[in-house]
Design a protein around this motif. Structure first.
Motif, PDB file in Angstrom:
ATOM      1  N   SER A  64      -7.246   5.772  -6.544  1.00 16.43           N
ATOM      2  CA  SER A  64      -6.996   4.342  -6.409  1.00 16.43           C
ATOM      3  C   SER A  64      -6.058   4.034  -5.245  1.00 16.43           C
ATOM      4  O   SER A  64      -6.304   3.108  -4.461  1.00 16.43           O
ATOM      5  N   GLU A  65      -4.986   4.813  -5.116  1.00 17.24           N
ATOM      6  CA  GLU A  65      -4.048   4.599  -4.006  1.00 17.24           C
ATOM      7  C   GLU A  65      -4.714   4.882  -2.666  1.00 17.24           C
ATOM      8  O   GLU A  65      -4.496   4.164  -1.690  1.00 17.24           O
ATOM      9  N   CYS A  66      -5.539   5.922  -2.612  1.00 14.46           N
ATOM     10  CA  CYS A  66      -6.240   6.269  -1.374  1.00 14.46           C
ATOM     11  C   CYS A  66      -7.227   5.166  -0.999  1.00 14.46           C
ATOM     12  O   CYS A  66      -7.282   4.731   0.155  1.00 14.46           O
ATOM     13  N   CYS A  85     -11.720   9.254   1.051  1.00 19.74           N
ATOM     14  CA  CYS A  85     -10.934   9.639  -0.130  1.00 19.74           C
ATOM     15  C   CYS A  85     -11.591  10.776  -0.912  1.00 19.74           C
ATOM     16  O   CYS A  85     -11.213  11.045  -2.053  1.00 19.74           O
ATOM     17  N   VAL A 110       0.840  -1.189   0.000  1.00 17.44           N
ATOM     18  CA  VAL A 110       0.000   0.000   0.000  1.00 17.44           C
ATOM     19  C   VAL A 110       0.880   1.247   0.000  1.00 17.44           C
ATOM     20  O   VAL A 110       1.885   1.298   0.719  1.00 17.44           O
ATOM     21  N   ALA A 111       0.500   2.248  -0.798  1.00 23.70           N
ATOM     22  CA  ALA A 111       1.249   3.503  -0.843  1.00 23.70           C
ATOM     23  C   ALA A 111       1.160   4.207   0.510  1.00 23.70           C
ATOM     24  O   ALA A 111       0.088   4.267   1.112  1.00 23.70           O
ATOM     25  N   ARG A 134     -11.046  -3.854  -2.523  1.00 21.55           N
ATOM     26  CA  ARG A 134      -9.939  -3.742  -1.563  1.00 21.55           C
ATOM     27  C   ARG A 134     -10.355  -4.218  -0.160  1.00 21.55           C
ATOM     28  O   ARG A 134      -9.566  -4.871   0.525  1.00 21.55           O
ATOM     29  N   PRO A 151      -0.817   8.362  -0.472  1.00 23.59           N
ATOM     30  CA  PRO A 151      -1.572   8.207  -1.711  1.00 23.59           C
ATOM     31  C   PRO A 151      -1.713   9.508  -2.495  1.00 23.59           C
ATOM     32  O   PRO A 151      -1.979  10.560  -1.925  1.00 23.59           O
ATOM     33  N   ASN A 152      -1.492   9.399  -3.806  1.00 20.64           N
ATOM     34  CA  ASN A 152      -1.611  10.557  -4.696  1.00 20.64           C
ATOM     35  C   ASN A 152      -2.831  10.476  -5.603  1.00 20.64           C
ATOM     36  O   ASN A 152      -3.197  11.462  -6.217  1.00 20.64           O
ATOM     37  N   THR A 153      -3.413   9.300  -5.701  1.00 20.61           N
ATOM     38  CA  THR A 153      -4.551   9.104  -6.600  1.00 20.61           C
ATOM     39  C   THR A 153      -5.728   8.522  -5.829  1.00 20.61           C
ATOM     40  O   THR A 153      -5.565   8.045  -4.696  1.00 20.61           O
ATOM     41  N   HIS A 168      -7.148   2.052  -1.869  1.00 18.04           N
ATOM     42  CA  HIS A 168      -6.390   0.870  -1.473  1.00 18.04           C
ATOM     43  C   HIS A 168      -5.967   0.993  -0.010  1.00 18.04           C
ATOM     44  O   HIS A 168      -6.204   0.093   0.803  1.00 18.04           O
ATOM     45  N   ARG A 169      -5.349   2.113   0.326  1.00 16.38           N
ATOM     46  CA  ARG A 169      -4.858   2.330   1.692  1.00 16.38           C
ATOM     47  C   ARG A 169      -6.003   2.328   2.705  1.00 16.38           C
ATOM     48  O   ARG A 169      -5.959   1.619   3.713  1.00 16.38           O
TER      49      ARG A 169
END
Length: 113
Positions: free
Chosen positions: A36-38, A64, A28-29, A100, A32-34, A40-41
Motif C-alpha cells: 500500500s505504501e509503495c 511495486c 507519502v512514506a 492513488r 515504503p514498507n508495504t 501510494h508513493r
C-alpha cells in the motif's frame, strides 16, 4: 465586459489547476514498507505520465512487484491457494493504484521526494 469577465474567470480556473489540493493529497512514506505504501508513493510519482489511469496504475503495480512478492512469500499456510492469494493481492494493488493515480491527478499532488 463579457470578454473581460470570461478572461478573469478563466485565469482563476487555470491558477487553481496548478495548485495542490490538500483535501485530496496525502503524505507519502519516504521508504515504503508495504504494498500500500509503495503503491501510494509510486502512484503519486507516475500520476502525470501519459496514458490512461489504468495504464499508469498497471505501471505502478509493476514498480511495486518486490513488495507483492514479499507478501506472497509470507502467505499463511491455512489460507487460500497461492494462485487465489496472488490474484487477490494483485487485484487489490491495481485498485489501490487506480485510486492513488486518480487522487494525485485530481488534487494535482506534489511528487514525493
Amino acid at each position: 465586459m463579457t470578454k473581460t469577465l470570461f478572461t478573469g474567470v478563466l485565469s482563476l480556473l487555470i491558477a487553481s489547476c496548478s495548485q495542490q489540493d490538500d483535501r485530496i493529497c496525502e503524505a507519502v512514506a519516504k521508504a515504503p514498507n508495504t504494498i500500500s505504501e509503495c503503491v501510494h508513493r509510486e502512484g503519486y510519482l507516475l500520476a502525470d505520465a501519459e496514458g490512461s489511469i489504468r495504464d499508469v496504475a498497471t505501471a505502478v503495480v509493476e514498480k511495486c512487484r518486490n513488495h507483492i512478492i514479499q507478501q506472497l512469500l509470507s502467505k499463511p499456510e491455512n489460507g487460500p491457494s497461492l494462485e487465489v492469494y496472488a490474484t487477490a493481492i494483485e487485484d487489490n494493488a491495481v485498485e489501490e493504484a487506480i485510486r492513488r493515480v486518480t487522487e494525485a491527478r485530481s488534487g494535482n499532488c506534489k511528487k514525493p521526494e
